[in-house]
Design a protein around this motif. Structure first.
Motif, PDB file in Angstrom:
ATOM      1  N   MET A  33     120.289 -45.158  30.455  1.00 16.00           N
ATOM      2  CA  MET A  33     119.594 -44.487  29.566  1.00 16.00           C
ATOM      3  C   MET A  33     118.990 -45.109  28.338  1.00 16.00           C
ATOM      4  SD  MET A  33     119.176 -41.323  31.338  1.00 16.00           S
ATOM      5  CE  MET A  33     118.744 -39.926  30.666  1.00 16.00           C
ATOM      6  N   VAL A  34     117.673 -44.974  27.914  1.00 17.86           N
ATOM      7  CA  VAL A  34     117.267 -45.629  26.909  1.00 17.86           C
ATOM      8  C   VAL A  34     116.938 -44.572  26.197  1.00 17.86           C
ATOM      9  CG1 VAL A  34     115.549 -47.073  26.041  1.00 17.86           C
ATOM     10  CG2 VAL A  34     116.666 -47.819  28.229  1.00 17.86           C
ATOM     11  N   THR A  35     117.416 -44.456  24.540  1.00 22.43           N
ATOM     12  CA  THR A  35     117.102 -43.570  23.727  1.00 22.43           C
ATOM     13  C   THR A  35     115.824 -43.999  23.027  1.00 22.43           C
ATOM     14  OG1 THR A  35     119.546 -42.839  23.454  1.00 22.43           O
ATOM     15  CG2 THR A  35     118.164 -42.372  21.738  1.00 22.43           C
ATOM     16  N   CYS A  36     114.738 -42.962  22.836  1.00 21.41           N
ATOM     17  CA  CYS A  36     113.677 -43.548  22.106  1.00 21.41           C
ATOM     18  C   CYS A  36     114.028 -43.445  20.573  1.00 21.41           C
ATOM     19  CB  CYS A  36     112.878 -42.241  22.287  1.00 21.41           C
ATOM     20  SG  CYS A  36     111.129 -42.424  21.203  1.00 21.41           S
ATOM     21  N   ALA A  37     113.656 -44.466  19.789  1.00 21.21           N
ATOM     22  CA  ALA A  37     113.899 -44.745  18.350  1.00 21.21           C
ATOM     23  C   ALA A  37     113.092 -43.484  17.752  1.00 21.21           C
ATOM     24  CB  ALA A  37     113.452 -46.143  18.031  1.00 21.21           C
ATOM     25  N   ARG A  38     112.034 -43.041  17.934  1.00 21.99           N
ATOM     26  CA  ARG A  38     110.946 -42.293  17.396  1.00 21.99           C
ATOM     27  C   ARG A  38     111.572 -40.904  17.360  1.00 21.99           C
ATOM     28  NH1 ARG A  38     104.929 -41.425  18.469  1.00 21.99           N
ATOM     29  NH2 ARG A  38     104.816 -43.689  18.017  1.00 21.99           N
ATOM     30  N   CYS A  39     111.856 -40.318  18.551  1.00 17.88           N
ATOM     31  CA  CYS A  39     112.346 -38.595  18.679  1.00 17.88           C
ATOM     32  C   CYS A  39     113.922 -38.837  19.097  1.00 17.88           C
ATOM     33  CB  CYS A  39     111.589 -38.088  19.462  1.00 17.88           C
ATOM     34  SG  CYS A  39     111.662 -38.456  21.347  1.00 17.88           S
ATOM     35  N   GLY A  40     114.516 -39.779  19.475  1.00 18.03           N
ATOM     36  CA  GLY A  40     115.982 -39.670  19.990  1.00 18.03           C
ATOM     37  C   GLY A  40     116.123 -39.107  21.551  1.00 18.03           C
ATOM     38  N   GLN A  41     115.037 -38.872  22.278  1.00 17.69           N
ATOM     39  CA  GLN A  41     115.176 -38.453  23.661  1.00 17.69           C
ATOM     40  C   GLN A  41     115.499 -39.327  24.386  1.00 17.69           C
ATOM     41  OE1 GLN A  41     113.926 -35.476  25.001  1.00 17.69           O
ATOM     42  NE2 GLN A  41     114.561 -36.362  26.995  1.00 17.69           N
ATOM     43  N   GLU A  42     116.406 -39.089  25.400  1.00 23.83           N
ATOM     44  CA  GLU A  42     117.091 -40.040  26.401  1.00 23.83           C
ATOM     45  C   GLU A  42     116.053 -40.276  27.271  1.00 23.83           C
ATOM     46  OE1 GLU A  42     120.773 -39.134  27.492  1.00 23.83           O
ATOM     47  OE2 GLU A  42     121.778 -39.936  25.690  1.00 23.83           O
ATOM     48  N   ASN A  43     115.631 -41.290  28.052  1.00 25.35           N
ATOM     49  CA  ASN A  43     114.584 -41.676  29.020  1.00 25.35           C
ATOM     50  C   ASN A  43     115.540 -42.352  29.935  1.00 25.35           C
ATOM     51  OD1 ASN A  43     111.955 -40.711  27.916  1.00 25.35           O
ATOM     52  ND2 ASN A  43     112.890 -41.493  26.249  1.00 25.35           N
ATOM     53  N   PRO A  44     114.975 -42.421  31.423  1.00 30.42           N
ATOM     54  CA  PRO A  44     115.789 -43.004  32.521  1.00 30.42           C
ATOM     55  C   PRO A  44     115.293 -44.828  32.273  1.00 30.42           C
ATOM     56  CG  PRO A  44     114.488 -41.319  33.337  1.00 30.42           C
ATOM     57  CD  PRO A  44     114.222 -41.237  31.936  1.00 30.42           C
ATOM     58  N   GLU A  45     116.276 -45.655  32.659  1.00 35.27           N
ATOM     59  CA  GLU A  45     116.168 -47.058  32.644  1.00 35.27           C
ATOM     60  C   GLU A  45     114.594 -47.191  33.515  1.00 35.27           C
ATOM     61  OE1 GLU A  45     117.609 -49.477  30.998  1.00 35.27           O
ATOM     62  OE2 GLU A  45     119.123 -47.858  30.473  1.00 35.27           O
ATOM     63  N   GLY A  46     113.645 -48.302  33.036  1.00 34.64           N
ATOM     64  CA  GLY A  46     112.642 -48.673  33.667  1.00 34.64           C
ATOM     65  C   GLY A  46     111.287 -47.904  32.935  1.00 34.64           C
ATOM     66  N   PHE A  47     111.568 -47.038  32.131  1.00 36.86           N
ATOM     67  CA  PHE A  47     110.475 -46.192  31.363  1.00 36.86           C
ATOM     68  C   PHE A  47     110.026 -47.148  30.270  1.00 36.86           C
ATOM     69  CE2 PHE A  47     110.242 -41.190  32.373  1.00 36.86           C
ATOM     70  CZ  PHE A  47     110.537 -41.520  33.683  1.00 36.86           C
ATOM     71  N   ALA A  48     108.547 -47.338  30.292  1.00 34.76           N
ATOM     72  CA  ALA A  48     108.217 -48.251  29.198  1.00 34.76           C
ATOM     73  C   ALA A  48     107.821 -47.263  28.034  1.00 34.76           C
ATOM     74  CB  ALA A  48     106.880 -48.772  29.684  1.00 34.76           C
ATOM     75  N   PHE A  49     107.655 -45.961  28.198  1.00 38.40           N
ATOM     76  CA  PHE A  49     107.086 -44.844  27.263  1.00 38.40           C
ATOM     77  C   PHE A  49     108.052 -43.645  27.234  1.00 38.40           C
ATOM     78  CE2 PHE A  49     103.566 -47.548  27.935  1.00 38.40           C
ATOM     79  CZ  PHE A  49     103.084 -48.143  26.777  1.00 38.40           C
ATOM     80  N   CYS A  50     108.362 -43.309  25.994  1.00 37.00           N
ATOM     81  CA  CYS A  50     109.203 -42.114  25.920  1.00 37.00           C
ATOM     82  C   CYS A  50     108.441 -40.866  26.623  1.00 37.00           C
ATOM     83  CB  CYS A  50     109.419 -41.586  24.269  1.00 37.00           C
ATOM     84  SG  CYS A  50     110.233 -40.231  24.429  1.00 37.00           S
ATOM     85  N   GLY A  51     109.283 -40.190  27.424  1.00 34.68           N
ATOM     86  CA  GLY A  51     108.498 -38.970  28.247  1.00 34.68           C
ATOM     87  C   GLY A  51     108.419 -37.825  27.356  1.00 34.68           C
ATOM     88  N   ALA A  52     108.970 -37.852  26.171  1.00 30.10           N
ATOM     89  CA  ALA A  52     108.716 -36.618  25.331  1.00 30.10           C
ATOM     90  C   ALA A  52     107.636 -36.843  24.041  1.00 30.10           C
ATOM     91  CB  ALA A  52     110.078 -36.428  24.505  1.00 30.10           C
ATOM     92  N   CYS A  53     107.602 -37.964  23.627  1.00 30.90           N
ATOM     93  CA  CYS A  53     106.643 -38.466  22.374  1.00 30.90           C
ATOM     94  C   CYS A  53     105.677 -39.461  22.721  1.00 30.90           C
ATOM     95  CB  CYS A  53     107.350 -38.549  21.207  1.00 30.90           C
ATOM     96  SG  CYS A  53     108.312 -40.253  21.075  1.00 30.90           S
ATOM     97  N   GLY A  54     106.168 -40.310  23.978  1.00 31.87           N
ATOM     98  CA  GLY A  54     105.003 -41.107  24.154  1.00 31.87           C
ATOM     99  C   GLY A  54     105.072 -42.330  23.628  1.00 31.87           C
ATOM    100  N   ALA A  55     106.154 -42.755  22.599  1.00 32.65           N
ATOM    101  CA  ALA A  55     106.531 -43.851  21.822  1.00 32.65           C
ATOM    102  C   ALA A  55     106.852 -45.071  22.824  1.00 32.65           C
ATOM    103  CB  ALA A  55     107.631 -43.801  20.653  1.00 32.65           C
ATOM    104  N   PRO A  56     106.662 -46.292  22.445  1.00 29.74           N
ATOM    105  CA  PRO A  56     107.067 -47.355  23.413  1.00 29.74           C
ATOM    106  C   PRO A  56     108.562 -47.524  23.605  1.00 29.74           C
ATOM    107  CG  PRO A  56     105.347 -48.320  21.972  1.00 29.74           C
ATOM    108  CD  PRO A  56     105.828 -47.022  21.342  1.00 29.74           C
TER     109      PRO A  56
END
Length: 119
Positions: free
Chosen positions: A1-24
């Motif tokens: 899991m990759v945690t978004c630096a902007r919103c803190g949302q956990e995203n699956p490996e391989g995602f280029a952008f956050c599923g919650a806020c769209g940040a890279p």
């Protein structure tokens, strides 16, 4: 899991952008050390030992569960997060994952409301 630096949302490996806020997303973001100023609120129940002596364990657990639920609601209303419950105490942090300019003020307001709510 990759945690978004902007919103803190956990995203699956391989995602280029956050599923919650769209940040890279940057895969090594979690490994990078960052210094942040945060504000911590620590609150505990006055007289909980005496209360524990008067109630049976199941009743005490229900009372404390309602208390913790109320305190978490208050903290989150002021955009803090409950880091942990310790015995009869609540430890809340303001400034994670996002730092706000007024985190200290948010923490004080939350603490005042926690005191009123828990009274």
């Amino acid at each position: 899991m990759v945690t978004c630096a902007r919103c803190g949302q956990e995203n699956p490996e391989g995602f280029a952008f956050c599923g919650a806020c769209g940040a890279p997303l940057v895969a090594d973001e979690a490994a990078r050390e960052v210094r942040k100023t945060v504000t911590v609120v620590f609150s505990d129940v006055t007289g909980s030992t005496a209360l524990g002596e008067q109630l049976d364990p199941e009743s005490l657990r229900r009372v404390m569960g309602r208390y913790f639920d109320e305190m978490q609601t208050v903290v989150e209303r002021h955009e803090g997060i409950v880091e942990k419950f310790i015995g009869d105490a609540v430890m809340a942090v303001f400034g994670i994952p996002l730092v706000h300019e007024d985190d200290a003020l948010r923490a004080v307001r939350a603490a005042m409301e926690m005191r009123r709510t828990g009274a």
